[in-house]
Design a protein around this motif. Structure first.
Motif, PDB file in Angstrom:
ATOM      1  N   GLN A 321     -32.153  23.653 -37.311  1.00  0.00           N
ATOM      2  CA  GLN A 321     -32.168  25.012 -37.848  1.00  0.00           C
ATOM      3  C   GLN A 321     -32.211  26.042 -36.722  1.00  0.00           C
ATOM      4  N   ARG A 322     -31.244  26.958 -36.736  1.00  0.00           N
ATOM      5  CA  ARG A 322     -31.287  28.053 -35.775  1.00  0.00           C
ATOM      6  C   ARG A 322     -32.349  29.066 -36.206  1.00  0.00           C
ATOM      7  N   MET A 323     -33.184  29.495 -35.278  1.00  0.00           N
ATOM      8  CA  MET A 323     -34.163  30.541 -35.572  1.00  0.00           C
ATOM      9  C   MET A 323     -33.755  31.879 -34.966  1.00  0.00           C
ATOM     10  N   ASN A 324     -33.188  31.848 -33.772  1.00  0.00           N
ATOM     11  CA  ASN A 324     -32.634  33.045 -33.161  1.00  0.00           C
ATOM     12  C   ASN A 324     -31.566  32.589 -32.177  1.00  0.00           C
ATOM     13  N   GLU A 325     -31.031  33.490 -31.387  1.00  0.00           N
ATOM     14  CA  GLU A 325     -29.915  33.151 -30.520  1.00  0.00           C
ATOM     15  C   GLU A 325     -30.269  32.083 -29.490  1.00  0.00           C
ATOM     16  N   SER A 326     -31.547  31.939 -29.154  1.00  0.00           N
ATOM     17  CA  SER A 326     -31.921  31.023 -28.082  1.00  0.00           C
ATOM     18  C   SER A 326     -32.865  29.912 -28.511  1.00  0.00           C
ATOM     19  N   GLN A 327     -33.190  29.814 -29.801  1.00  0.00           N
ATOM     20  CA  GLN A 327     -34.140  28.797 -30.248  1.00  0.00           C
ATOM     21  C   GLN A 327     -33.676  28.122 -31.525  1.00  0.00           C
ATOM     22  N   PHE A 328     -33.775  26.789 -31.519  1.00  0.00           N
ATOM     23  CA  PHE A 328     -33.472  25.958 -32.672  1.00  0.00           C
ATOM     24  C   PHE A 328     -34.694  25.093 -32.965  1.00  0.00           C
ATOM     25  N   ALA A 329     -34.887  24.763 -34.230  1.00  0.00           N
ATOM     26  CA  ALA A 329     -35.994  23.895 -34.627  1.00  0.00           C
ATOM     27  C   ALA A 329     -35.440  22.667 -35.343  1.00  0.00           C
ATOM     28  N   ALA A 330     -36.132  21.550 -35.190  1.00  0.00           N
ATOM     29  CA  ALA A 330     -35.794  20.334 -35.928  1.00  0.00           C
ATOM     30  C   ALA A 330     -36.688  20.237 -37.161  1.00  0.00           C
ATOM     31  N   ILE A 331     -36.068  20.031 -38.316  1.00  0.00           N
ATOM     32  CA  ILE A 331     -36.798  19.844 -39.572  1.00  0.00           C
ATOM     33  C   ILE A 331     -36.507  18.431 -40.071  1.00  0.00           C
ATOM     34  N   THR A 332     -37.562  17.694 -40.399  1.00  0.00           N
ATOM     35  CA  THR A 332     -37.371  16.404 -41.049  1.00  0.00           C
ATOM     36  C   THR A 332     -37.984  16.469 -42.441  1.00  0.00           C
TER      37      THR A 332
END
Length: 339
Positions: A321-332
């Motif tokens: 999941q993209r949160m902003n232009e420079s950060q992504f998160a992994a969701i399980t």
């Protein structure tokens, strides 16, 4: 009273293995997107309807079927401005051009060779500025429209498109959901980890917009229940590297030789090979079936697969999941059902 319209602006943040009649083609197809939307609609519908026949009937009224006839919603794809096809035999790579790691190759098993070469074409990542337009017939009940809204949100938090979407490939991100000419969007993608957590909790708020109740038991098919588990894991500035880190950890966790996490599984299979009647299943079935065992000391092997089927998909969903232009998160999300 005119049609109700929804517009779902989206991006796809990991490589997409999706095509048409030619399995070697790579393209974004509205039919595949509609099929995945129906999947997440069913996942949300069970706790409300609690009947497979009722779920099928309501799904057919919304999305169409040979029995119910025409769909009450028309879905149109506004394609992204630019997609980059990656040819078969190319080596999977990160956006900086370096070869992708073993974890991402592992999660793409079957589509990607051990050396990183692609067995079929894919679309490179990210895919930006796509949108779905959904137009509902004037006779469509408001509750049905909201049920499709909720399915779009679930698809945006947990889902993906194309092959290996449960393993994080083709991760579909809902950027914004707007309704008709309303100025305030129904949904805007959160920009940080806390906002992401709140947005997921809001989706499942029984007193919220969608009044979703979680089923108290084990559903007969993949559906949300009180037995599900959702985790927001690592963050990274590069989505495929983030997916690679999950693949690395999964390989390490599943490794008998390295971690010894599944000694009971190996004992169970040894007992079966010895002719004992087994009334249990390996714990590693959580990762899907079939899977194989080989005992080098005795040269014996065994294959575990579901009764009456060749395959059983894992109830574990991986999503980037993209949160902003420079950060992504992994969701399980572990979404168990009758196995």
């Amino acid at each position: 009273m005119g049609m109700t319209k929804l517009r779902a602006d989206f991006s796809i943040v990991t490589p997409l293995f999706m095509g048409g009649a030619d399995p070697q083609s790579a393209e974004l197809r509205v039919s595949g997107m509609k099929g995945m939307l129906r999947f997440w609609w069913r996942a949300l519908a069970w706790s409300r309807l609690k009947s497979v026949d009722q779920v099928r009937s309501e799904e057919a009224k919304i999305f169409g079927s040979t029995e119910e006839g025409q769909s009450s919603v028309k879905i149109r794809l506004l394609p992204p401005k630019k997609t980059v096809p990656i040819k078969k035999k190319s080596v999977l790579s990160y956006n900086d051009g370096t070869d992708a790691g073993e974890g991402s190759i592992y999660l793409g098993y079957g589509l990607i060779e051990a050396n990183g070469e692609l067995n079929r074409r894919c679309l490179g990542y990210p895919i930006e500025d796509g949108a779905l337009e959904l137009s509902f017939l004037p006779s469509t009940p408001e509750d049905n429209i909201k049920s499709v809204e909720a399915a779009l949100l679930a698809m945006g938090f947990f889902g993906g498109l194309g092959s290996r979407s449960r393993k994080g490939y083709g991760s579909f991100n809902l950027k914004k959901l707007t309704r008709g000419d309303e100025t305030d969007p129904v949904f805007i993608s959160p920009s940080d980890k806390d906002g992401l957590k709140r947005a997921i909790l809001n989706l499942f708020d029984p007193d919220g917009r969608y009044k979703i109740l979680r089923y108290d038991g084990l559903p007969p098919y993949t559906a949300f229940s009180k037995m599900m588990r959702i985790d927001i894991l690592d963050t990274s500035d590069e989505p495929l590297r983030l997916l690679n880190s999950i693949g690395d950890k999964m390989m390490e966790y599943r490794s008998y030789r390295k971690e010894k996490n599944f000694l009971d599984d190996y004992k169970l299979i040894r007992d079966a090979l010895a002719g004992n009647v087994i009334y249990n299943h390996p714990k590693r079935s959580i990762f899907g079936l079939p899977h194989n065992y080989y005992f080098s000391s005795t040269k014996e092997s065994a294959k575990v697969k579901p009764k009456d089927h060749e395959r059983r998909a894992s109830p574990l969903f991986i999503h980037i999941q993209r949160m902003n232009e420079s950060q992504f998160a992994a969701i399980t999300a572990i979404i168990p059902a009758d196995f």
